[in-house]
Motif scaffolding. Sequence first.
Motif, short mmCIF file in Angstrom:
data_model
loop_
_atom_site.label_atom_id
_atom_site.label_comp_id
_atom_site.label_asym_id
_atom_site.label_seq_id
_atom_site.Cartn_x
_atom_site.Cartn_y
_atom_site.Cartn_z
N ALA A 75 0.82 -1.21 0.00
CA ALA A 75 0.00 0.00 0.00
C ALA A 75 0.86 1.26 0.00
N ALA A 76 1.98 1.22 0.73
CA ALA A 76 2.87 2.38 0.77
C ALA A 76 3.52 2.61 -0.59
N LEU A 77 3.87 1.55 -1.29
CA LEU A 77 4.47 1.69 -2.62
C LEU A 77 3.48 2.24 -3.63
N VAL A 78 2.23 1.81 -3.53
CA VAL A 78 1.21 2.17 -4.53
C VAL A 78 0.63 3.56 -4.27
N ALA A 79 0.69 4.03 -3.02
CA ALA A 79 0.02 5.28 -2.66
C ALA A 79 0.35 6.46 -3.57
N PRO A 80 1.61 6.64 -4.03
CA PRO A 80 1.89 7.80 -4.89
C PRO A 80 1.18 7.75 -6.25
N LEU A 81 0.60 6.61 -6.62
CA LEU A 81 -0.08 6.52 -7.91
C LEU A 81 -1.47 7.14 -7.89
N ALA A 82 -2.09 7.18 -6.71
CA ALA A 82 -3.49 7.62 -6.65
C ALA A 82 -3.71 9.01 -7.25
N PRO A 83 -2.86 10.01 -6.99
CA PRO A 83 -3.11 11.32 -7.61
C PRO A 83 -3.05 11.29 -9.14
N LEU A 84 -2.29 10.36 -9.69
CA LEU A 84 -2.17 10.27 -11.15
C LEU A 84 -3.46 9.78 -11.80
N PHE A 85 -4.27 9.04 -11.04
CA PHE A 85 -5.52 8.49 -11.57
C PHE A 85 -6.75 9.27 -11.08
N GLY A 130 -6.51 0.38 -4.43
CA GLY A 130 -6.34 1.75 -3.97
C GLY A 130 -5.69 2.67 -4.98
N VAL A 131 -5.30 2.15 -6.15
CA VAL A 131 -4.75 3.01 -7.20
C VAL A 131 -5.72 4.12 -7.55
N ALA A 132 -7.00 3.81 -7.55
CA ALA A 132 -8.03 4.80 -7.89
C ALA A 132 -9.26 4.51 -7.04
N PRO A 133 -9.31 5.00 -5.80
CA PRO A 133 -10.40 4.64 -4.90
C PRO A 133 -11.78 4.99 -5.41
N ASP A 134 -11.88 6.04 -6.24
CA ASP A 134 -13.19 6.49 -6.71
C ASP A 134 -13.53 5.98 -8.11
N ALA A 135 -12.70 5.10 -8.65
CA ALA A 135 -12.91 4.59 -10.00
C ALA A 135 -13.01 3.07 -9.98
N VAL A 136 -13.41 2.51 -11.11
CA VAL A 136 -13.31 1.07 -11.30
C VAL A 136 -11.87 0.76 -11.71
N VAL A 137 -11.23 -0.17 -11.01
CA VAL A 137 -9.85 -0.55 -11.32
C VAL A 137 -9.87 -1.88 -12.07
N VAL A 138 -9.16 -1.91 -13.21
CA VAL A 138 -9.06 -3.12 -14.03
C VAL A 138 -7.60 -3.53 -14.11
N GLY A 139 -7.32 -4.79 -13.81
CA GLY A 139 -5.96 -5.31 -13.87
C GLY A 139 -5.83 -6.32 -14.99
N ASN A 140 -4.83 -6.14 -15.85
CA ASN A 140 -4.58 -7.08 -16.95
C ASN A 140 -3.67 -8.21 -16.50
N LEU A 141 -4.06 -9.44 -16.81
CA LEU A 141 -3.24 -10.62 -16.50
C LEU A 141 -2.71 -11.31 -17.74
N ALA A 142 -2.90 -10.72 -18.90
CA ALA A 142 -2.36 -11.30 -20.14
C ALA A 142 -0.92 -10.81 -20.30
N ASN A 143 -0.01 -11.41 -19.54
CA ASN A 143 1.40 -11.04 -19.60
C ASN A 143 2.27 -12.23 -19.23
#
Length: 372
Positions: A75-85, A130-143
């Motif tokens: 969570a601490a690593l991801v927290a700086p991403l939230a303002p970007l989204f 938590g990347v975007a608390p107010d949005a729908v978050v979609v994660g891709n697993l095709a990798n």
Amino acid sequence: MSCQRLVLLLVVAGTTAAGPLRAQASAAAPVARASRAPVRVCAGGDVAVGTNLDTTWAVGRVAFGRRVAALPDPAALVAPLAPLFAGADVALINVEGAIGDGPAPRKCRRRSRQCYAIRQVPGTEHALRGVAPDAVVVGNLANNHANDAGPAGFDETRRRLEAAGVQVTGADTLATPVPLASGDTLAVLGFGAWRSPSVLDLAAVRRHVGRAAAAWGRVVVTMHIGAEGAAARRTPARPEVFAGERRGNSVAFARAAAEGGASLVIGHGPHVLRGMEWVGGTLVAHSLGNLLTYGPFTLRGPNGRSAVLCATLAPDGSVVASTLLSTRQEPPGIVSRDPDAAALDDIRTLSALDFPATGVRVAADGGVTRRR
């Protein structure tokens, strides 16, 4: 299986390789709901918050004046991403690795220099939500890393993400329908070279994207594709091979997805930024680079630069506004907004080099438009 995905199976889409299906969608699929409002999609590249399959990389490492933790709080690593989204209706990221713990089959041979085994600790799924608390978050697993803990690890990863409220795409050939607060539905479809749907089968790409466009109207396609590293910043109009694997043709793939009716095509996999272009009305980012890759990864030079792309899609699927936010990482993977906006310079230069006729124009404030 959800009702929406069952409906998608029953849709007969009028898919051909001749051209975009976006305009045909309402006629081809009377079950599709008419779009009523614009939707803002913000997308980033690769995200991996460490690996518990091999922590030896952290032994003796020091950063920012203290010893490096092999497995810090996700969570601490991801927290700086939230303002970007911020302001997104939908946030899309590539989940570069499995999630879980316990025994796992060995992926890499001992002393291998081109193999990474990535499995993120439990709790990562909640951090990604938590990347975007107010949005729908979609994660891709095709990798190429979602299977790093084997088939059981892939299934666990998918279960964890979905239980945490992260929508999963790229696990099968069906698009992921994303319900929006407006009452509309956006479809997201992930492709890679390691499972079906494959970036290598362009006829299938057109078919799967066309089926999603017919059912849902607006479609975002995400692709894990291409060679890797600082030497892979250019986007060749030919198939790429890396580490003995066929990694697809990003240019041909993007055109196939556009012909199927995609509004946006979001690329990742090279671990560096690549150029962007317009394919008709479709906006294509061939690689958004390493958004957050904590651990034993190269983050020097271009490998440490990335961007978040935010695009607003009109009810008819057209891109009416788009902007880039420049980010950077400091080893071992601390992400922040880049005040020097080096990513914008990269994308601006690479777009002009690789797509002189179709490349985007990137303004000083990050605005993305067509080249006049």
